[in-house]
Scaffold this active site. Structure first.
Site, PDB file in Angstrom:
ATOM      1  N   GLY A  71      13.960 -50.144 -14.509  1.00 24.90           N
ATOM      2  CA  GLY A  71      12.830 -50.960 -14.096  1.00 24.90           C
ATOM      3  C   GLY A  71      12.436 -51.997 -15.132  1.00 24.90           C
ATOM      4  CB  THR A  72      12.109 -51.852 -18.829  1.00 25.19           C
ATOM      5  OG1 THR A  72      11.222 -50.738 -18.801  1.00 25.19           O
ATOM      6  CG2 THR A  72      11.718 -52.785 -19.952  1.00 25.19           C
ATOM      7  N   GLY A 198      15.884 -46.164 -10.722  1.00 26.05           N
ATOM      8  CA  GLY A 198      16.482 -44.961 -10.151  1.00 26.05           C
ATOM      9  C   GLY A 198      15.791 -43.667 -10.532  1.00 26.05           C
ATOM     10  CB  CYS A 318      -0.840 -41.831 -29.222  1.00 25.66           C
ATOM     11  SG  CYS A 318      -1.931 -40.717 -30.052  1.00 25.66           S
TER      12      CYS A 318
HETATM   13  N1  PLP Z   1       7.140 -50.424 -13.855  1.00 25.53           N
HETATM   14  C1  PLP Z   1       6.423 -49.357 -13.493  1.00 25.53           C
HETATM   15  C2  PLP Z   1       5.295 -49.505 -12.526  1.00 25.53           C
HETATM   16  C3  PLP Z   1       6.734 -48.097 -14.020  1.00 25.53           C
HETATM   17  O1  PLP Z   1       6.015 -47.036 -13.665  1.00 25.53           O
HETATM   18  C4  PLP Z   1       7.809 -47.994 -14.940  1.00 25.53           C
HETATM   19  C5  PLP Z   1       8.139 -46.707 -15.572  1.00 25.53           C
HETATM   20  O2  PLP Z   1       7.280 -45.898 -15.869  1.00 25.53           O
HETATM   21  C6  PLP Z   1       8.534 -49.147 -15.275  1.00 25.53           C
HETATM   22  C7  PLP Z   1       8.178 -50.348 -14.710  1.00 25.53           C
HETATM   23  C8  PLP Z   1       9.693 -49.099 -16.223  1.00 25.53           C
HETATM   24  O3  PLP Z   1      10.825 -48.553 -15.581  1.00 25.53           O
HETATM   25  P1  PLP Z   1      12.024 -47.912 -16.447  1.00 25.53           P
HETATM   26  O4  PLP Z   1      11.491 -46.663 -17.042  1.00 25.53           O
HETATM   27  O5  PLP Z   1      13.102 -47.662 -15.433  1.00 25.53           O
HETATM   28  O6  PLP Z   1      12.425 -48.914 -17.450  1.00 25.53           O
END
Ligand code: PLP
Length: 384
Positions: A71-72, A198, A318
């Site tokens: 996701g990042t 995923g 934190c």
């Molecule tokens: N965006 C949202 C809303 C998320 O909850 C997360 C992960 O916690 C991410 C992006 C980042 O995804 P990833 O952990 O696959 O990099």
């Protein structure tokens, strides 16, 4: 002691069905999908089949799916990809996005781009009207998440997408908390770009995707081979993609979660005085409940529940030894004290009614214990 997992918004286990597919693919499909020989072609076929499965989940064409490491990376590719290609201009986002979006925006600001952060209302919703007020003539991109990871509050994306269309901006949504869990259709949402990950829905960590609507041009983050139609260089993670494709077909596993979440929420509210659901007034993800307990530190609750065998989380971070309250809850207008007293319960496949009932008991026990030793919770100053 039995340990029960109620932190699926942080990450979810690999689904057994996916594990089987993944193991088979890792053992048998080791060719490089760019190679022209048999082994490469087998890998390529598996990769493209996985792309079609992800596309079917999103209601788009296979060529509109770009595999990423998660996701990042998908969020970063969307934001940097659009803004750096244009080379200037303005971006509208919300102040309650995940750090994968917020910190990318921070970097864009350091590079000279301008960003407006729209605050949600007190129930955690970013309205289309608030987004409309933030757009300018040079707004190139609007990025608002589909559901918030801490509160589960769903955002009115169709209305926000309409604002983006009116002003000619690209519309991105971070659907990391929704894709694979509830129906997500890019055409219905009106998204031009959509991120997913995923490990939030039964695939392993290290694989995700960005939907890129046909016609939307991105500058890549990585330079290398001409993989993924030159949108994401690097030898493809074929087993990861195959696992993602398999997980994309397992949305039904999340089907009964709402009943369990409601049982948990109602059970806690019935047992524990001075407990309040954050985002209660809004439409929410069926698996998430974010509750604040007057007079209690969320971090202390997380530890207390862990000792009783239940894994939950608080949105606090934190930093330099101090517990910072959740930026999401602060953005909704909660005081730092109220934000610090909040705990996130996030359910997923594998949770049972027995676990939920055990968690309700554990929460009631922890709250009683922590309030007894709490200095801020003095009977009479907090309305019980
Ligand atoms: N965006 C949202 C809303 C998320 O909850 C997360 C992960 O916690 C991410 C992006 C980042 O995804 P990833 O952990 O696959 O990099």
């Amino acid at each position: 002691m039995q340990h029960s997992y109620f932190d699926h918004n942080a990450t979810s286990a690999v689904a057994p069905e996916v594990l089987q597919t993944l193991a088979g693919s890792m053992a048998e499909v080791y060719g490089n999908a760019s190679s022209i020989h048999h082994f490469g072609q087998v890998a390529k076929q598996r990769l493209e089949a996985a792309r079609r499965e992800v596309a079917a989940m999103l209601g788009c064409e296979a060529r509109e799916v770009v595999f990423t490491s998660g996701g990042t990376e998908a969020d970063n590719l969307a934001l940097f990809g659009v803004m750096r290609r244009i080379g200037g201009g303005h971006l509208v986002t919300s102040s309650m996005e995940h750090p994968a979006v917020l910190n990318a925006c921070g970097q864009l600001e350091r590079e000279g781009f301008e960003v407006t952060y729209v605050a949600p209302d007190e129930s955690g919703v970013v309205s289309a009207a608030a987004v409309r007020r933030a757009v300018r003539t040079d707004t190139a991109l609007i990025s608002v998440m589909h559901a918030n990871n801490e509160t589960g509050v769903l955002q009115p994306l169709a209305g926000i997408a309409a604002v983006a269309r009116e002003c000619g901006a690209v519309f991105h949504t971070d659907a990391v908390q929704t894709a694979g869990r509830i129906p997500v259709n890019v055409r219905e949402l009106g998204a031009d770009l959509l991120s997913l990950s995923g490990h939030k829905f039964g695939a392993p960590k290290g694989i995700g995707a960005l939907y890129v609507r046909k016609g939307v041009e991105l500058r890549p983050l990585l330079y290398g081979g001409r993989h993924e139609r030159e949108r994401r260089a690097g030898t493809e993670n074929v087993p990861g993609a195959v696992a993602l494709g398999r997980a994309a077909g397992l949305g039904a596993l999340w089907g009964g979660i709402a009943t369990l979440r409601d049982r948990l929420e109602q059970g806690i509210l019935a047992r524990v005085p001075a407990a309040h659901v954050n985002g209660a007034g809004a439409e929410r993800m069926p698996n998430t409940s974010n509750i604040r307990f007057d007079g209690i530190e969320g971090e202390a609750m997380v530890i207390s529940l862990d000792l009783r065998g239940f894994a939950v989380s608080s949105g606090s971070a934190c930093s330099s030894g101090a517990v910072e309250p959740s930026h999401v809850l602060l953005a909704m207008g909660l005081s730092p004290e109220d934000a610090r007293s909040s705990v996130r319960f996030s359910l997923g496949p594998g949770n049972t009614a027995e676990q939920v009932d055990g968690l309700i008991e554990a929460v009631a026990g922890s709250v009683t214990h922590l309030r007894r030793i709490s200095t801020s919770f003095v009977k009479g100053t907090v309305n019980v």
